[in-house]
Write an enzyme that holds these catalytic residues in place. Structure first.
Site, short mmCIF file in Angstrom:
data_model
loop_
_atom_site.label_atom_id
_atom_site.label_comp_id
_atom_site.label_asym_id
_atom_site.label_seq_id
_atom_site.Cartn_x
_atom_site.Cartn_y
_atom_site.Cartn_z
CE LYS A 117 48.65 83.60 81.20
NZ LYS A 117 50.13 83.63 79.73
CE LYS A 199 45.11 79.07 77.77
NZ LYS A 199 45.77 79.70 77.15
CE LYS A 202 50.10 83.01 71.58
NZ LYS A 202 50.06 84.13 72.63
P1 ATP Z 1 49.87 82.16 76.01
O1 ATP Z 1 50.78 81.12 76.79
O2 ATP Z 1 51.15 83.83 76.26
O3 ATP Z 1 49.69 82.71 77.34
P2 ATP Z 1 48.20 81.83 74.69
O4 ATP Z 1 48.42 80.60 73.72
O5 ATP Z 1 46.87 81.24 76.38
O6 ATP Z 1 48.76 82.58 75.09
P3 ATP Z 1 46.34 84.36 73.67
O7 ATP Z 1 47.90 85.48 73.26
O8 ATP Z 1 46.70 84.50 75.45
O9 ATP Z 1 47.58 82.60 73.69
O10 ATP Z 1 44.85 84.15 72.87
C1 ATP Z 1 44.88 83.92 72.16
C2 ATP Z 1 43.53 83.89 71.41
O11 ATP Z 1 43.59 82.43 71.45
C3 ATP Z 1 42.58 84.11 72.48
O12 ATP Z 1 40.59 85.22 72.20
C4 ATP Z 1 42.68 83.03 73.69
O13 ATP Z 1 41.11 82.14 74.30
C5 ATP Z 1 42.92 81.93 72.41
N1 ATP Z 1 43.27 80.30 72.99
C6 ATP Z 1 44.68 80.13 73.77
N2 ATP Z 1 44.57 79.36 73.50
C7 ATP Z 1 44.05 78.45 73.24
C8 ATP Z 1 43.51 77.22 73.70
N3 ATP Z 1 44.18 76.44 74.07
N4 ATP Z 1 42.28 76.66 73.40
C9 ATP Z 1 41.60 77.77 73.04
N5 ATP Z 1 41.85 79.09 72.41
C10 ATP Z 1 42.37 79.12 73.08
#
Ligand code: ATP
Ligand code: LTN
Length: 338
Positions: A117, A199, A202
């Site tokens: 990040k 990955k 969001k």
């Molecule tokens: P951001 O992009 O804002 O950092 P994020 O989409 O990575 O957010 P988080 O709120 O950090 O989401 O994650 C919530 C949960 O979803 C965590 O357990 C994380 O490991 C899981 N997660 C997030 N993205 C993925 C993905 N692409 N595949 C599988 N698990 C995911």
């Protein structure tokens, strides 16, 4: 004599940084739902974590409520699971202070999420982004969680949490349960549809790289149709980088339909990407439509959401106070006599 069996605790959280994606659903939330029947389950929306990147206050409020509505819409039952907002409970940031005094700068600097990040062009590298894993450790240890269902990217943070718990227990006396991550065998890392070597996130993925749980079916179909595959034709699961796109789509298909990847390979042998993508779009929209519908209904019923949140905060707060006062006592902070 009747044996006193302690029900184990399961806990997790999601940041309200944007609309939840199928990555969040497949990687984490499906396990939240699966495990809520057999454990004392606590699922929170970690709004304090969201502040590590700049947020518009009005939007943050809306997104936080929307995540709670999506928790219920995917099948988390407020009668079985404690659903709450992190900032509604006093104790998370207080415990984080104590744990921060047991965490090395070197440990925080090794966290890949922080490195990724902060390496982004124009990143806002604030102290919260750096100390974030300590707050996450506090979220988990405050409730003595045994299990923490997360996607693959959070494994390192749970490992740090374990190290901090062991260190505290060793320095003072046995206090915290050392938690285990629960990571799915398939779908622990759903990839960006446009860049299948990164990955799906969001906030980190562009609009065409992600599918939100509450996207309209037409949008879902468009995103899948334009997902990156490769110049070949074979629908096979391979570890090769050039097959990353189709590998990701097969993983999504398998997780949402319950069909094994090998059976999907057989089903689509000799068939083209077009037909595969069309079927996948149908599978994804069928899985998501009821979620979106329920979410939209719940968002019109703010009184109900308020009630769920009040109950959740009360239950979580009772546990948090007990743990915080135990930690303060063990560390030598003077307790007021009541
Ligand atoms: P951001 O992009 O804002 O950092 P994020 O989409 O990575 O957010 P988080 O709120 O950090 O989401 O994650 C919530 C949960 O979803 C965590 O357990 C994380 O490991 C899981 N997660 C997030 N993205 C993925 C993905 N692409 N595949 C599988 N698990 C995911
Ligand atoms: N850091 C996690 C979100 C999170 C979390 C937690 C997950 C914050 N506190 C406690 C499990 C348990 C992430 O997904 N980025």
């Amino acid at each position: 004599m009747e044996e006193n069996i302690k029900i184990k605790t399961i806990l997790s959280g999601i940041k309200p940084t944007g609309q939840l994606t199928i990555g969040n659903y497949i990687g984490a939330m499906k396990n939240f739902i699966r495990l809520q029947d057999d454990y004392d389950a606590l699922y929170m929306v970690v709004d304090l974590h969201a502040l590590t990147v700049p947020q518009d206050p009005k939007e943050l409020r809306q997104k936080t409520l929307s995540v709670i509505a999506q928790y219920i819409a995917v099948g988390l039952d407020p009668e079985k699971s404690t659903l709450f907002i992190q900032s509604h409970v006093t104790g998370h940031t207080e415990l984080a202070w104590v744990l921060g005094c047991l965490t090395g700068l070197g440990e925080l600097s090794r966290m890949t999420q922080f490195k990724d990040k902060s390496a982004k062009p124009g990143a806002n590298i604030n102290a919260g982004l750096y100390t974030y894993p300590i707050l996450m450790a506090s979220d988990i240890l405050l409730y003595n969680a045994d299990l923490v269902p997360v996607g693959d990217d959070q494994k390192q943070h749970v490992e740090l949490t374990r190290d901090i718990a062991i260190r505290f227990n060793h320095r003072y006396s046995d206090t915290f349960t050392v938690p285990e991550p629960v990571i799915p065998k398939s779908g622990a890392r759903i990839m960006d549809l446009q860049d299948p070597l990164s990955k799906m996130g969001k906030t980190d993925s562009g609009e065409s790289g992600r599918i939100a749980l509450i996207d309209d079916p037409a949008v879902v179909a468009k995103r899948i149709k334009s997902a990156v595959t490769d110049s070949g034709t074979e629908i096979i699961y391979s570890d090769k980088d050039e097959k990353a796109g189709i590998r990701n789509l097969l993983t999504i298909y398998s997780n949402l339909s319950g069909i094994q990847v090998a059976d999907l390979e057989a089903k689509y042998a000799g068939k083209g990407y077009g037909e595969f993508k069309k079927d996948l779009a149908d599978i994804v929209t069928q899985s998501l439509s009821p979620i979106k519908q329920k979410h939209d209904e719940l968002m019109k019923n703010k009184d109900y959401l308020d009630e769920v949140l009040r109950n959740g905060a009360e239950k979580a707060q009772n546990k948090a106070w007990k743990m915080l006062s135990k930690v303060y006592r063990k560390t030598g902070l003077v307790q007021l006599k009541r």
